[in-house]
Design a protein around this motif. Structure first.
Motif, mmCIF file in Angstrom:
data_model
loop_
_atom_site.group_PDB
_atom_site.id
_atom_site.type_symbol
_atom_site.label_atom_id
_atom_site.label_comp_id
_atom_site.label_asym_id
_atom_site.label_seq_id
_atom_site.Cartn_x
_atom_site.Cartn_y
_atom_site.Cartn_z
ATOM 1 N N ALA A 1 1.039 23.691 27.333
ATOM 2 C CA ALA A 1 1.626 24.052 28.546
ATOM 3 C C ALA A 1 1.146 25.807 28.595
ATOM 4 C CB ALA A 1 3.106 24.426 28.450
ATOM 5 N N GLU A 2 0.624 26.152 29.718
ATOM 6 C CA GLU A 2 -0.131 27.362 29.954
ATOM 7 C C GLU A 2 -0.728 27.855 28.606
ATOM 8 O OE1 GLU A 2 3.011 30.194 30.753
ATOM 9 O OE2 GLU A 2 3.857 29.135 32.317
ATOM 10 N N PRO A 3 -1.914 27.120 28.438
ATOM 11 C CA PRO A 3 -2.809 27.060 27.134
ATOM 12 C C PRO A 3 -3.521 28.375 27.402
ATOM 13 C CG PRO A 3 -3.892 25.971 28.823
ATOM 14 C CD PRO A 3 -2.416 25.973 29.274
ATOM 15 N N VAL A 4 -3.373 29.124 26.004
ATOM 16 C CA VAL A 4 -4.163 30.626 25.762
ATOM 17 C C VAL A 4 -5.238 30.381 24.802
ATOM 18 C CG1 VAL A 4 -2.268 31.844 26.930
ATOM 19 C CG2 VAL A 4 -2.173 31.229 24.177
ATOM 20 N N SER A 5 -6.205 31.068 24.636
ATOM 21 C CA SER A 5 -7.147 30.994 23.651
ATOM 22 C C SER A 5 -7.252 32.265 22.818
ATOM 23 C CB SER A 5 -8.520 30.535 24.255
ATOM 24 O OG SER A 5 -8.727 29.326 25.045
ATOM 25 N N ILE A 6 -7.437 32.182 21.510
ATOM 26 C CA ILE A 6 -7.734 33.193 20.791
ATOM 27 C C ILE A 6 -9.421 33.443 20.318
ATOM 28 C CG2 ILE A 6 -5.447 33.307 19.892
ATOM 29 C CD1 ILE A 6 -6.580 31.896 17.518
ATOM 30 N N SER A 7 -9.589 34.698 19.688
ATOM 31 C CA SER A 7 -11.036 34.977 19.497
ATOM 32 C C SER A 7 -11.863 33.978 18.719
ATOM 33 C CB SER A 7 -10.994 36.266 18.666
ATOM 34 O OG SER A 7 -10.283 36.321 17.484
ATOM 35 N N GLN B 1 -6.343 39.379 17.111
ATOM 36 C CA GLN B 1 -5.236 40.329 17.319
ATOM 37 C C GLN B 1 -4.756 39.904 18.471
ATOM 38 O OE1 GLN B 1 -7.763 43.556 17.988
ATOM 39 N NE2 GLN B 1 -7.847 44.283 15.786
ATOM 40 N N ARG B 2 -3.276 40.522 18.544
ATOM 41 C CA ARG B 2 -2.422 39.964 19.637
ATOM 42 C C ARG B 2 -3.077 40.291 20.955
ATOM 43 N NH1 ARG B 2 3.116 39.694 19.853
ATOM 44 N NH2 ARG B 2 3.339 40.488 17.969
ATOM 45 N N GLY B 3 -3.949 41.317 21.159
ATOM 46 C CA GLY B 3 -4.482 41.629 22.291
ATOM 47 C C GLY B 3 -5.750 40.784 22.692
ATOM 48 N N SER B 4 -6.014 39.846 22.018
ATOM 49 C CA SER B 4 -7.196 39.031 22.255
ATOM 50 C C SER B 4 -6.864 37.702 22.910
ATOM 51 C CB SER B 4 -7.978 38.595 20.980
ATOM 52 O OG SER B 4 -7.284 37.821 20.000
ATOM 53 N N LEU B 5 -5.305 37.346 23.180
ATOM 54 C CA LEU B 5 -5.039 36.389 23.960
ATOM 55 C C LEU B 5 -5.470 36.236 25.088
ATOM 56 C CD1 LEU B 5 -3.147 36.180 21.151
ATOM 57 C CD2 LEU B 5 -1.334 35.361 22.591
ATOM 58 N N ARG B 6 -6.213 35.008 25.555
ATOM 59 C CA ARG B 6 -6.422 35.060 26.894
ATOM 60 C C ARG B 6 -6.087 33.495 27.636
ATOM 61 N NH1 ARG B 6 -7.039 39.511 26.138
ATOM 62 N NH2 ARG B 6 -8.567 41.016 26.392
#
Length: 305
Positions: free
Chosen positions: A24-30, A69-74
């Protein structure tokens, strides 16, 4: 429409490895892996109290252990669109299945022995029977009732069993996510901080200690992975029982009552095996403070010379 094997492969790729449901609302990391946004935020925990450190906090991917890193979530909008299409396809398949089931339900079950309609339920044996079974067969003298009268009560019992199994499933999912977080956190050891000030002098000593830790790490991670696998197996078992009971609840009165006591008994026998607590304390001993002071003394001696 995609084949069954293709649909299965697509669902596997679109399943979050933390909650084991479609993302649900997928996010990708580095590293390229994707998860539900809520699952990943719950996995990394609340952000640091210092705003300057919030986006640079480092974590390990639950699947490959790569750092991110937390900031890399897209947000992964393309994957989100594919999941929406997959949900729509599965909904259509479910509607088609329900229509087929309704057609089957219209054909009432008949007694194999007498050929009469099964309109009675034997409370003593938990079986659907016909009027001839009640008067002349092995159910003569038993406590019986009309299917329409007893099916609502058993339907409520089945729904209650589903509710309890869902609670166990949620607990199992939470324990699996917690175990995955332990696996990721175990690789971040405090030992590196002790070598920070004199890293150039301590590099060889650090490598020596890390080699000793490697065998201990493998043993600990293996136990955690075994526990994670056991929880995954229990989760699949719970899903199977839930699906069985939900399909029964959605069926006709006869389908609700057919072997209903056996179904309730099987659901009540389901238990969640709580994993034993594992100590994550590092057993390998090291003496960084003593080594630090010894090297500092040597450094001062060298500078004096």
């Amino acid at each position: 429409m995609a084949s069954a094997s293709t649909s299965k492969k697509m669902r596997e790729e679109a399943t979050c490895s933390i909650c084991l449901h479609l993302m649900a609302e997928p996010v990708s990391i580095s590293c390229g892996h994707s998860y539900c946004q809520a699952c990943l935020l719950r996995f990394v925990g609340p952000p640091s109290s210092l705003p300057s450190e919030q986006d640079t906090e480092t974590f390990s991917c639950p699947q490959c252990q790569a750092l991110f890193q937390r900031g890399s979530l897209r947000p992964n909008k393309q994957l989100g669109s594919l999941i929406a299409a997959l949900r729509e396809q599965e909904q259509q398949q479910q509607q088609q299945l329900e229509q087929e089931e309704e057609q089957e339900q219209e054909q009432e079950l008949s007694c194999e022995e007498h050929g009469e309609r099964l309109h009675l339920f034997c409370e003593d044996d938990g079986q659907l029977i016909c009027w001839r079974c009640e008067r002349h067969g092995q159910h003569k003298g038993h406590n019986t009732a009309l299917v329409e009268d007893v099916s609502p009560g058993y339907r409520e019992k089945l729904q209650e069993a589903v509710r309890k199994l869902r609670q166990l499933e949620e607990e199992c999912t939470n324990q699996k996510a917690f175990t995955a977080k332990q696996i990721a956190q175990w690789k971040r050891q405090k030992i590196q901080a002790d070598f920070h000030n004199l890293r150039s002098f301590l590099r060889e000593e650090e490598r020596s200690y890390l080699r000793k830790l490697e065998s201990e790490e493998q043993r600990t991670l293996q136990r955690l992975r075994v526990r994670e696998a056991n929880l995954g197996q229990q989760s699949r078992k719970l899903k199977y029982h839930i699906r069985e009971l939900e399909e029964r609840c959605q069926g006709s009165a006869q389908k609700v009552l057919q072997d209903v006591k056996g179904a309730l008994s099987r659901s009540q026998d389901v238990r969640l095996e709580t994993p034993e607590a594992l100590s994550l304390e590092i057993q390998t001993q090291y003496k960084v403070p003593e080594l630090y002071f010894e090297l500092r003394k040597r450094l001062r001696s060298h500078q004096g010379t």
